[in-house]
Design a protein around this motif. Structure first.
Motif, PDB file in Angstrom:
ATOM      1  N   PRO A   1      -1.437   7.541  12.619  1.00  0.00           N
ATOM      2  CA  PRO A   1      -2.314   6.719  11.771  1.00  0.00           C
ATOM      3  C   PRO A   1      -1.526   5.962  10.720  1.00  0.00           C
ATOM      4  O   PRO A   1      -0.451   6.389  10.283  1.00  0.00           O
ATOM      5  CB  PRO A   1      -3.248   7.750  11.130  1.00  0.00           C
ATOM      6  N   LEU A   2      -2.077   4.829  10.312  1.00  0.00           N
ATOM      7  CA  LEU A   2      -1.513   4.024   9.237  1.00  0.00           C
ATOM      8  C   LEU A   2      -2.276   4.318   7.954  1.00  0.00           C
ATOM      9  O   LEU A   2      -3.301   5.004   7.958  1.00  0.00           O
ATOM     10  CB  LEU A   2      -1.609   2.536   9.594  1.00  0.00           C
ATOM     11  N   THR A   3      -1.789   3.755   6.859  1.00  0.00           N
ATOM     12  CA  THR A   3      -2.469   3.948   5.576  1.00  0.00           C
ATOM     13  C   THR A   3      -3.924   3.508   5.635  1.00  0.00           C
ATOM     14  O   THR A   3      -4.809   4.165   5.079  1.00  0.00           O
ATOM     15  CB  THR A   3      -1.726   3.180   4.474  1.00  0.00           C
TER      16      THR A   3
ATOM     17  N   ASP B   1     -10.171  12.512   5.039  1.00  0.00           N
ATOM     18  CA  ASP B   1     -10.429  11.659   6.199  1.00  0.00           C
ATOM     19  C   ASP B   1      -9.705  12.254   7.405  1.00  0.00           C
ATOM     20  O   ASP B   1      -8.647  12.880   7.257  1.00  0.00           O
ATOM     21  CB  ASP B   1      -9.934  10.238   5.940  1.00  0.00           C
ATOM     22  N   CYS B   2     -10.256  12.045   8.591  1.00  0.00           N
ATOM     23  CA  CYS B   2      -9.688  12.638   9.804  1.00  0.00           C
ATOM     24  C   CYS B   2      -9.422  11.557  10.854  1.00  0.00           C
ATOM     25  O   CYS B   2     -10.184  11.408  11.822  1.00  0.00           O
ATOM     26  CB  CYS B   2     -10.631  13.690  10.377  1.00  0.00           C
ATOM     27  N   PRO B   3      -8.363  10.786  10.666  1.00  0.00           N
ATOM     28  CA  PRO B   3      -8.052   9.755  11.671  1.00  0.00           C
ATOM     29  C   PRO B   3      -7.719  10.387  13.013  1.00  0.00           C
ATOM     30  O   PRO B   3      -7.079  11.435  13.082  1.00  0.00           O
ATOM     31  CB  PRO B   3      -6.837   9.025  11.074  1.00  0.00           C
ATOM     32  N   GLU B   4      -8.170   9.727  14.092  1.00  0.00           N
ATOM     33  CA  GLU B   4      -7.967  10.274  15.427  1.00  0.00           C
ATOM     34  C   GLU B   4      -6.629   9.865  16.030  1.00  0.00           C
ATOM     35  O   GLU B   4      -6.173  10.471  16.994  1.00  0.00           O
ATOM     36  CB  GLU B   4      -9.099   9.797  16.349  1.00  0.00           C
ATOM     37  N   LEU B   5      -6.010   8.846  15.472  1.00  0.00           N
ATOM     38  CA  LEU B   5      -4.773   8.334  16.038  1.00  0.00           C
ATOM     39  C   LEU B   5      -3.629   9.318  15.845  1.00  0.00           C
ATOM     40  O   LEU B   5      -3.568  10.031  14.834  1.00  0.00           O
ATOM     41  CB  LEU B   5      -4.417   6.986  15.390  1.00  0.00           C
ATOM     42  N   LYS B   6      -2.703   9.342  16.803  1.00  0.00           N
ATOM     43  CA  LYS B   6      -1.546  10.215  16.684  1.00  0.00           C
ATOM     44  C   LYS B   6      -0.622   9.747  15.565  1.00  0.00           C
ATOM     45  O   LYS B   6       0.022  10.559  14.897  1.00  0.00           O
ATOM     46  CB  LYS B   6      -0.786  10.250  18.006  1.00  0.00           C
TER      47      LYS B   6
ATOM     48  N   GLN C   1       0.847  -1.190   0.000  1.00  0.00           N
ATOM     49  CA  GLN C   1       0.000   0.000   0.000  1.00  0.00           C
ATOM     50  C   GLN C   1       0.883   1.240   0.000  1.00  0.00           C
ATOM     51  O   GLN C   1       2.036   1.182   0.429  1.00  0.00           O
ATOM     52  CB  GLN C   1      -0.904   0.004   1.233  1.00  0.00           C
ATOM     53  N   PRO C   2       0.367   2.383  -0.478  1.00  0.00           N
ATOM     54  CA  PRO C   2       1.147   3.619  -0.378  1.00  0.00           C
ATOM     55  C   PRO C   2       1.596   3.858   1.060  1.00  0.00           C
ATOM     56  O   PRO C   2       0.824   3.642   2.001  1.00  0.00           O
ATOM     57  CB  PRO C   2       0.164   4.696  -0.840  1.00  0.00           C
ATOM     58  N   VAL C   3       2.825   4.306   1.238  1.00  0.00           N
ATOM     59  CA  VAL C   3       3.324   4.537   2.593  1.00  0.00           C
ATOM     60  C   VAL C   3       2.523   5.658   3.256  1.00  0.00           C
ATOM     61  O   VAL C   3       1.904   6.495   2.584  1.00  0.00           O
ATOM     62  CB  VAL C   3       4.832   4.879   2.580  1.00  0.00           C
TER      63      VAL C   3
END
Length: 401
Positions: free
Chosen positions: A75-77, A68-73, A51-53
């Motif tokens: 986040p992964l792809t 997209d707004c991932p909550e993790l400090k 997957q794209p890095v």
């Protein structure tokens, strides 16, 4: 020939719909943004899921109409479902292909032949080309993910049951369905429903749905395309209607509905040459051998010639890995392994792989120690030869034992 017929009301929904870069959703606009970035510079991919890095994914995500707004400090792809969904479309459409660019170095590059064709399409033709790609070839394993069901495509996976009863409708999805969908359907497929304008969605945190409701267009198209099988009164998902899997199947269907669609993305016609220049490389050892190979040579002949060119023995088992333009991977086995596999190197010629400049194949030798050779098509030559010859050598190969 069987065509997909629509009711007069459903036909009005499709005919009244405007198809532009941003309508009915932003799929075409975001997809072209993805392609533009790949054309600027090859995209680095992770070695495991390919997957794209994350760094590249986050940059593209920031350019989306609705990021997209991932909550993790950290986040992964996978925490950017819109980008991952677009990546699936790029791979399954044949517009992007993966190449080995060095030791443990994978990149996504543009397929120039397909790109030239893509740029000739109108937005409505691009829209239905991408929809065709997603529904008929968009298998989750192309992007390193997994779905359960009849296969790994959207309309055949078990998760689609949470989107419908016997048919799709405009009722909001139940709380139970909202909880199950991100895993059972894949968050990237949910993101694509929104990007195609087929459903309105709201996320409540990373990979947690708060709302999903089909649009009239989504209800119309999915009910037209979905094929079900009846099992004791239950209508179970079975993928798309058969006609959509035929050559130009989607084109045959949508041309009945709209007169502004003249062509869709399709496999290019590849000119075959009499012979091919192939670079065989061992990137980890910085050595390469260049071969001239007749198009009629079997993969067994090619594999043995490569091994000899690197001063390897030929008595151990091997296999050739071929990945086609649409991300499907085929393992072509040593004939000494018969009848365990479906394809064998003594039955398949270079011609059968329909070689193009830039195509790569992997030769895995000695399946215990796993030596890897990358075979890259450099160019085709209109010169008939009878045998495979080594035309250039660079670098010293490693000792086999």
């Amino acid at each position: 020939m069987k065509f997909i017929k629509l009711s007069s009301d459903s036909l009005k929904v499709i005919q009244a719909q405007d198809f532009t870069d941003t309508e009915p959703g932003s799929a075409v606009k975001e997809f072209n943004s993805f392609l533009n970035r790949v054309m600027e510079k090859p995209v680095p991919l992770s070695k495991g899921k390919r997957q794209p890095v994350q760094k590249w994914t986050a940059l593209l995500n920031g350019e989306l109409t609705v990021p997209d707004c991932p909550e993790l400090k950290r986040p992964l792809t996978i925490h950017y479902p819109s980008v991952l969904g677009l990546y699936l479309l790029v791979r399954a459409s044949g517009l992007g292909r993966i190449v080995v660019a060095g030791t443990h170095k994978l990149q996504l590059v543009i397929n120039e032949n397909m790109m030239a064709q893509w740029q000739q399409l109108k937005p409505v033709e691009q829209y239905f080309s991408l929809l065709d790609t997603w529904l008929t070839r968009g298998s989750s394993d192309i992007i390193g993910e997994e779905l359960h069901g009849r296969d790994h495509r959207l309309l055949a996976c078990s998760g689609v049951n949470f989107l419908r009863q016997s048919a799709f409708n405009e009722e909001p999805i139940s709380p139970i369905g909202l909880e199950a969908l991100p895993i059972s359907l894949g968050a990237y497929n949910i993101a694509l429903l929104n990007l195609f304008g087929l459903a309105n969605i709201q996320w409540q945190g990373t990979h947690k749905l708060a709302h999903l409701q089909f649009t009239p267009l989504g209800v119309t198209l999915f009910n037209a395309f979905q094929k079900s099988v009846d099992l004791h009164g239950l209508a179970l998902p079975a993928g798309c209607e058969d006609i959509l899997y035929e050559a130009n199947g989607m084109l045959k269907v949508v041309q009945q509905w709209r007169d502004d669609i003249k062509q869709l993305l399709h496999p290019p016609v590849v000119k075959l040459h009499d012979s091919y220049i192939i670079n065989a490389s061992m990137y980890a050892y910085k050595c390469r051998r260049t071969l001239m190979v007749p198009v009629t040579a079997t993969l067994e002949q090619l594999a043995r010639k490569v091994l000899v060119a690197f001063s390897f023995t030929t008595d151990r088992l091997y296999c050739v890995i071929h990945e086609d333009n649409y991300g499907n991977i085929y393992k072509i086995a040593d004939p000494r392994l018969k009848p365990r596999y479906a394809n064998y190197t003594d039955d398949i010629t270079l011609k059968d792989l329909v070689p193009e400049s830039g195509n790569q194949y992997k030769l895995h030798y000695n399946l215990n120690n796993h030596w890897e050779f990358i075979l890259e098509i450099v160019d085709g030559v209109d010169e008939k030869i009878d045998t495979i010859t080594v035309t250039d050598r660079k670098g010293e190969p490693p000792r086999e034992f």
